[in-house]
Design a protein around this motif. Structure first.
Motif, PDB file in Angstrom:
ATOM      1  N   UNK A  93       0.797  -1.226   0.000  1.00 46.66           N
ATOM      2  CA  UNK A  93       0.000   0.000   0.000  1.00 46.66           C
ATOM      3  C   UNK A  93       0.834   1.284   0.000  1.00 46.66           C
ATOM      4  N   UNK A  94       2.127   1.161   0.134  1.00 40.86           N
ATOM      5  CA  UNK A  94       2.957   2.358   0.180  1.00 40.86           C
ATOM      6  C   UNK A  94       3.943   2.321  -0.979  1.00 40.86           C
ATOM      7  N   UNK A  95       3.471   1.948  -2.141  1.00 40.32           N
ATOM      8  CA  UNK A  95       4.370   1.885  -3.293  1.00 40.32           C
ATOM      9  C   UNK A  95       4.943   3.255  -3.594  1.00 40.32           C
ATOM     10  N   UNK A  96       6.208   3.267  -3.931  1.00 39.94           N
ATOM     11  CA  UNK A  96       6.922   4.532  -4.073  1.00 39.94           C
ATOM     12  C   UNK A  96       6.277   5.509  -5.043  1.00 39.94           C
ATOM     13  N   UNK A  97       5.870   5.108  -6.245  1.00 36.57           N
ATOM     14  CA  UNK A  97       5.401   6.132  -7.186  1.00 36.57           C
ATOM     15  C   UNK A  97       4.233   6.958  -6.642  1.00 36.57           C
ATOM     16  N   UNK A  98       3.258   6.294  -6.016  1.00 36.08           N
ATOM     17  CA  UNK A  98       2.096   7.023  -5.529  1.00 36.08           C
ATOM     18  C   UNK A  98       2.464   7.925  -4.351  1.00 36.08           C
ATOM     19  N   UNK A  99       3.240   7.365  -3.432  1.00 34.77           N
ATOM     20  CA  UNK A  99       3.680   8.136  -2.266  1.00 34.77           C
ATOM     21  C   UNK A  99       4.450   9.375  -2.713  1.00 34.77           C
ATOM     22  N   UNK A 100       5.386   9.163  -3.623  1.00 32.97           N
ATOM     23  CA  UNK A 100       6.237  10.256  -4.089  1.00 32.97           C
ATOM     24  C   UNK A 100       5.419  11.294  -4.868  1.00 32.97           C
ATOM     25  N   UNK A 101       4.469  10.823  -5.650  1.00 30.90           N
ATOM     26  CA  UNK A 101       3.610  11.751  -6.396  1.00 30.90           C
ATOM     27  C   UNK A 101       2.817  12.646  -5.444  1.00 30.90           C
ATOM     28  N   UNK A 102       2.321  12.058  -4.371  1.00 38.29           N
ATOM     29  CA  UNK A 102       1.561  12.841  -3.389  1.00 38.29           C
ATOM     30  C   UNK A 102       2.454  13.844  -2.670  1.00 38.29           C
ATOM     31  N   UNK A 103       3.655  13.433  -2.352  1.00 35.46           N
ATOM     32  CA  UNK A 103       4.570  14.364  -1.680  1.00 35.46           C
ATOM     33  C   UNK A 103       4.961  15.495  -2.635  1.00 35.46           C
ATOM     34  N   UNK A 104       5.168  15.152  -3.906  1.00 26.81           N
ATOM     35  CA  UNK A 104       5.475  16.191  -4.900  1.00 26.81           C
ATOM     36  C   UNK A 104       4.361  17.240  -4.966  1.00 26.81           C
ATOM     37  N   UNK A 105       3.105  16.794  -4.925  1.00 26.23           N
ATOM     38  CA  UNK A 105       1.976  17.722  -4.974  1.00 26.23           C
ATOM     39  C   UNK A 105       1.962  18.605  -3.730  1.00 26.23           C
ATOM     40  N   UNK A 106       2.278  18.026  -2.582  1.00 27.23           N
ATOM     41  CA  UNK A 106       2.331  18.792  -1.337  1.00 27.23           C
ATOM     42  C   UNK A 106       3.443  19.839  -1.397  1.00 27.23           C
ATOM     43  N   UNK A 107       4.592  19.449  -1.943  1.00 26.08           N
ATOM     44  CA  UNK A 107       5.722  20.384  -2.033  1.00 26.08           C
ATOM     45  C   UNK A 107       5.381  21.559  -2.952  1.00 26.08           C
ATOM     46  N   UNK A 108       4.614  21.277  -4.005  1.00 26.12           N
ATOM     47  CA  UNK A 108       4.126  22.368  -4.865  1.00 26.12           C
ATOM     48  C   UNK A 108       3.249  23.306  -4.045  1.00 26.12           C
ATOM     49  N   UNK A 109       2.386  22.709  -3.210  1.00 28.19           N
ATOM     50  CA  UNK A 109       1.437  23.498  -2.417  1.00 28.19           C
ATOM     51  C   UNK A 109       2.163  24.417  -1.434  1.00 28.19           C
ATOM     52  N   UNK A 110       3.236  23.925  -0.808  1.00 29.70           N
ATOM     53  CA  UNK A 110       3.938  24.755   0.182  1.00 29.70           C
ATOM     54  C   UNK A 110       5.063  25.581  -0.451  1.00 29.70           C
ATOM     55  N   UNK A 111       5.265  25.426  -1.761  1.00 25.59           N
ATOM     56  CA  UNK A 111       6.263  26.247  -2.448  1.00 25.59           C
ATOM     57  C   UNK A 111       7.702  25.802  -2.251  1.00 25.59           C
TER      58      UNK A 111
END
Ligand SMILES: [Mn+2]
Length: 255
Positions: A188-206
């Protein structure tokens, strides 16, 4: 939860480090739980602290939800003592404590804030810390498509609900023993999905690649990740010292 929500604005900026500076990152020790094997790593953690110029503790270092201490106050006292014993003898190293979802409760934030005033080489951050081109966060934003506002709101409902009953601990032990926990981490914690979500969060916080971030260090999933390249960034996860899983003390870029 006003403390964490408004805290970002008051935080001290981390110092700047030369490229030669040595940094380390660990997370998810889940200390005080029956499932944690963190004590096996104590010597290595202390050795890294003695060598480091910066050491980031990336959340869920303590697990107040599944603590075996009798009361929350006992857990808080033990947590503060553990930190003081790590931080005080290593004045050459600056420690950054980033909260996770198991150690973000307001009572701990107050104690951590007091300790950070007592120990000049300890800082704490509710959500993330940026040091040079590196961004450190716990990683619970990878649980879903979670922006910063949602993270603040999710964290605000995490309170201490009393110690878990012994039956709950035994059931959890059984789950860990049959390695379901590891299977869950892998499936359930496969890297691509986890990393994609973190990338979106990093965009959100700049704090994304455009802002100069190069390396991202996170935990929470307990699934180790070594130099995983995605979206122009390099992701690192040191895993967790929990039965059936492994902890790696991750070397971190500081400049
Ligand atoms: Mn977590």
């Amino acid at each position: 939860m006003l403390l964490a929500a408004g805290r970002d604005l008051e935080l001290k900026s981390p110092p700047t480090y030369p490229p030669s500076a040595r940094g380390y990152f660990i997370s998810d020790l889940h200390l005080f739980t029956r499932r944690s094997c963190a004590e096996l790593h104590a010597t290595d953690i202390w050795a890294a602290a003695a060598d480091a110029e910066a050491f980031v503790l990336g959340g869920d270092i303590f697990d107040f939800k599944w603590s075996t201490h009798a009361t929350l106050d006992d857990s808080l006292d033990a947590a503060i003592e553990w930190l003081r014993e790590l931080v005080a003898p290593h004045p050459q190293c600056r420690f950054f404590y980033v909260l996770g979802n198991h150690d973000c409760l307001p009572a701990f934030q107050f104690r951590l804030d007091a300790l950070a005033h007592e120990l000049p080489n300890l800082d704490w951050h509710p959500y993330y810390v940026r040091i040079g081109s590196s961004l450190f966060l716990h990683g619970d934003v990878a649980d879903g498509d979670i922006d910063h506002e949602m993270l603040v709101s999710r964290r605000s409902v995490i309170h201490h609900r009393g110690s878990k009953h012994i039956v709950s601990h035994l059931m959890y032990d059984a789950v860990v023993t049959v390695r379901v926990h590891r299977l869950v981490s892998i499936v359930f914690q496969r890297a691509p999905r986890v990393v994609r979500r973190i990338l979106a969060y990093l965009d959100d916080i700049g704090h994304n690649a455009e802002s100069g971030v190069r390396n991202v260090y996170f935990g929470h999933t307990h699934a180790p990740l070594e130099e995983y390249h995605c979206g122009g960034l390099v992701f690192h996860n040191g895993g967790a010292p929990i039965k059936g899983l492994k902890l790696r003390i991750v070397k971190a870029e500081l400049s």
